[in-house]
Design an enzyme around this catalytic site. Structure first.
Site, PDB file in Angstrom:
ATOM      1  N   GLY A 198      -2.805  -1.337  -7.239  1.00  0.00           N
ATOM      2  CA  GLY A 198      -1.709  -2.299  -7.334  1.00  0.00           C
ATOM      3  C   GLY A 198      -2.005  -3.322  -8.417  1.00  0.00           C
ATOM      4  N   ARG A 199      -0.955  -3.695  -9.147  1.00  0.00           N
ATOM      5  CA  ARG A 199      -1.132  -4.752 -10.151  1.00  0.00           C
ATOM      6  C   ARG A 199      -1.150  -6.128  -9.505  1.00  0.00           C
ATOM      7  NH1 ARG A 199      -0.286  -3.459 -15.749  1.00  0.00           N
ATOM      8  NH2 ARG A 199      -0.199  -1.204 -15.905  1.00  0.00           N
ATOM      9  N   HIS A 210       0.838  -1.205   0.000  1.00  0.00           N
ATOM     10  CA  HIS A 210       0.000   0.000   0.000  1.00  0.00           C
ATOM     11  C   HIS A 210       0.876   1.259   0.000  1.00  0.00           C
ATOM     12  CE1 HIS A 210      -2.773  -2.895   2.247  1.00  0.00           C
ATOM     13  NE2 HIS A 210      -3.489  -2.561   1.200  1.00  0.00           N
ATOM     14  N   ARG A 223      -3.732 -10.300   4.012  1.00  0.00           N
ATOM     15  CA  ARG A 223      -4.129 -11.659   4.399  1.00  0.00           C
ATOM     16  C   ARG A 223      -2.929 -12.522   4.793  1.00  0.00           C
ATOM     17  NH1 ARG A 223      -8.434 -10.787   0.253  1.00  0.00           N
ATOM     18  NH2 ARG A 223     -10.381 -10.774   1.416  1.00  0.00           N
ATOM     19  N   SER A 254       0.528  -8.826   1.418  1.00  0.00           N
ATOM     20  CA  SER A 254      -0.940  -8.847   1.441  1.00  0.00           C
ATOM     21  C   SER A 254      -1.411  -8.753   2.890  1.00  0.00           C
ATOM     22  CB  SER A 254      -1.456 -10.158   0.834  1.00  0.00           C
ATOM     23  OG  SER A 254      -2.813 -10.350   1.173  1.00  0.00           O
ATOM     24  N   ASP A 269      -3.445  -7.104  -7.641  1.00  0.00           N
ATOM     25  CA  ASP A 269      -4.827  -7.501  -7.923  1.00  0.00           C
ATOM     26  C   ASP A 269      -5.081  -7.217  -9.400  1.00  0.00           C
ATOM     27  OD1 ASP A 269      -5.989  -8.154  -5.138  1.00  0.00           O
ATOM     28  OD2 ASP A 269      -4.840  -6.318  -4.861  1.00  0.00           O
TER      29      ASP A 269
HETATM   30  P1  AMP Z   1      -6.483  -3.828  -0.440  1.00  0.00           P
HETATM   31  O1  AMP Z   1      -6.321  -3.013   0.796  1.00  0.00           O
HETATM   32  O2  AMP Z   1      -5.989  -5.224  -0.321  1.00  0.00           O
HETATM   33  O3  AMP Z   1      -7.835  -3.689  -1.058  1.00  0.00           O
HETATM   34  O4  AMP Z   1      -5.493  -3.168  -1.504  1.00  0.00           O
HETATM   35  C1  AMP Z   1      -5.543  -1.798  -1.791  1.00  0.00           C
HETATM   36  C2  AMP Z   1      -4.658  -1.525  -2.975  1.00  0.00           C
HETATM   37  O5  AMP Z   1      -3.324  -1.912  -2.678  1.00  0.00           O
HETATM   38  C3  AMP Z   1      -5.078  -2.308  -4.231  1.00  0.00           C
HETATM   39  O6  AMP Z   1      -4.940  -1.468  -5.369  1.00  0.00           O
HETATM   40  C4  AMP Z   1      -4.097  -3.428  -4.240  1.00  0.00           C
HETATM   41  O7  AMP Z   1      -3.854  -3.948  -5.536  1.00  0.00           O
HETATM   42  C5  AMP Z   1      -2.849  -2.754  -3.710  1.00  0.00           C
HETATM   43  N1  AMP Z   1      -1.908  -3.731  -3.175  1.00  0.00           N
HETATM   44  C6  AMP Z   1      -2.166  -4.693  -2.263  1.00  0.00           C
HETATM   45  N2  AMP Z   1      -1.060  -5.452  -2.064  1.00  0.00           N
HETATM   46  C7  AMP Z   1      -0.092  -4.936  -2.864  1.00  0.00           C
HETATM   47  C8  AMP Z   1       1.272  -5.278  -3.122  1.00  0.00           C
HETATM   48  N3  AMP Z   1       1.863  -6.298  -2.500  1.00  0.00           N
HETATM   49  N4  AMP Z   1       1.961  -4.536  -4.013  1.00  0.00           N
HETATM   50  C9  AMP Z   1       1.369  -3.489  -4.653  1.00  0.00           C
HETATM   51  N5  AMP Z   1       0.088  -3.124  -4.457  1.00  0.00           N
HETATM   52  C10 AMP Z   1      -0.628  -3.835  -3.580  1.00  0.00           C
END
Ligand code: AMP
Length: 293
Positions: free
Chosen positions: A154-155, A37, A194, A192, A157
């Site tokens: 982020g790529r 993030h 998770r 992640s 996802d």
């Molecule tokens: P989330 O909080 O998991 O919904 O992710 C929020 C944003 O962070 C999304 O655009 C994700 O693709 C991005 N993101 C999550 N993990 C990563 C990572 N390891 N590297 C780059 N972007 C990430």
């Protein structure tokens, strides 16, 4: 750094920035922030004068039985991580702000959804009913609440990014979409929220996801032309982890997200995997161009 809780406050904040001639960036997240993030936030600070990070665990993208209730919520810790990064505002609305009618007797839920067709037929979309409809709907709402000039995703996802980019194009939304490469742990495991659910042993084994997609990438670079051979190579790599339950290993076109039967030179493809360790579902992917023959 302001913490804004209502859509009104968020819109007023962005209107003021716009009137001052500032370029606004939005980084949508569900919180439990990690280095992945923070890489998006750093990119946002390079792209705009004013950076907004949204933190919202979106109920409509979780299916019944998924981890909506358990999903980590750590707003204070998240604010501390953002403090040193030149973030201007955190938008952290309660569910009632984003879904004002949810749960009310007259109107038990949202009547309006944003649905990008076909791009959710494969990969995660094939296994997570209505997941992407929840994502596109909430991101459309976040874009209306935050009114950014640029939004950073982020790529990691990959399917989500491709679907959101298509939503913005199809709905003529005036926002630039940026996709940042995946940030990884030293083992290669994609960062992640998770990962917090994994045991030490699972975390070690989870490096196979990255091995699988990098194997596919290396095979394509070396001239492999058969997508099924790539799928088999990814499955073999994943099987090296004794506790991994593979949900999918697929190769699709990077724009249409449909499976590819032949690799065309110059085509951009996406190799993607999803794997369970116990109840924890992890994904990874690699975008790549098929070399010119
Ligand atoms: P989330 O909080 O998991 O919904 O992710 C929020 C944003 O962070 C999304 O655009 C994700 O693709 C991005 N993101 C999550 N993990 C990563 C990572 N390891 N590297 C780059 N972007 C990430």
């Amino acid at each position: 750094m302001d913490v804004l809780r209502t859509v009104d406050a968020m819109q007023n904040f962005s209107d003021a920035a716009m009137r001052a001639g500032k370029r606004v960036a939005l980084v949508p997240t569900m919180g439990a922030l990690h280095d992945g993030h923070l890489a998006l936030v750093r990119r946002a600070t390079e792209e705009a004068d004013v950076v907004v990070v949204s933190i919202f665990v979106n109920p409509t993208q979780f299916a019944p039985g998924e981890d909506y209730d358990e999903y980590p919520r750590e707003l204070d810790a998240d604010r501390e991580k953002l403090e040193p990064l030149d973030v201007d505002a955190v938008f952290a609305p309660p569910v009632s702000e984003m879904y004002p009618d949810a749960g009310s007797e007259r109107m038990p839920g949202s009547l309006t959804w944003v649905d990008v067709e076909r791009l959710d037929a494969h990969l995660c979309g094939a296994y997570r009913d209505n997941h992407f409809r929840g994502v596109t709907t909430v991101v459309a709402k976040l874009l209306h609440a935050c009114k950014p000039d640029v939004a950073v995703f982020g790529r990691k996802d990959a399917q989500q990014f491709v679907i959101l980019r298509r939503m913005v194009k199809d709905l003529l939304m005036d926002v630039e979409m940026i996709g940042v490469p995946t940030v990884r742990e030293p083992s290669g495991l994609a960062q992640s929220s998770r990962n917090e659910y994994l045991s030490d042993a699972e975390r070690e084994q989870a490096a196979v996801l990255y091995e699988a997609v990098t194997t596919a990438k290396a095979r394509v670079k070396a001239g492999e032309q058969d997508p099924q051979a790539l799928v088999r190579a990814m499955q073999n790599a994943l099987q090296q982890a004794p506790d991994a339950q593979v949900q999918y290993a697929e190769v699709v076109d990077a724009d249409t997200l449909q499976p590819v039967e032949h690799l065309e030179s110059g085509q951009e493809i996406l190799a993607a995997v999803a794997v369970f360790f116990g109840d924890t579902r992890l994904i990874d992917n690699a975008f790549m161009y098929v070399p010119e023959a």
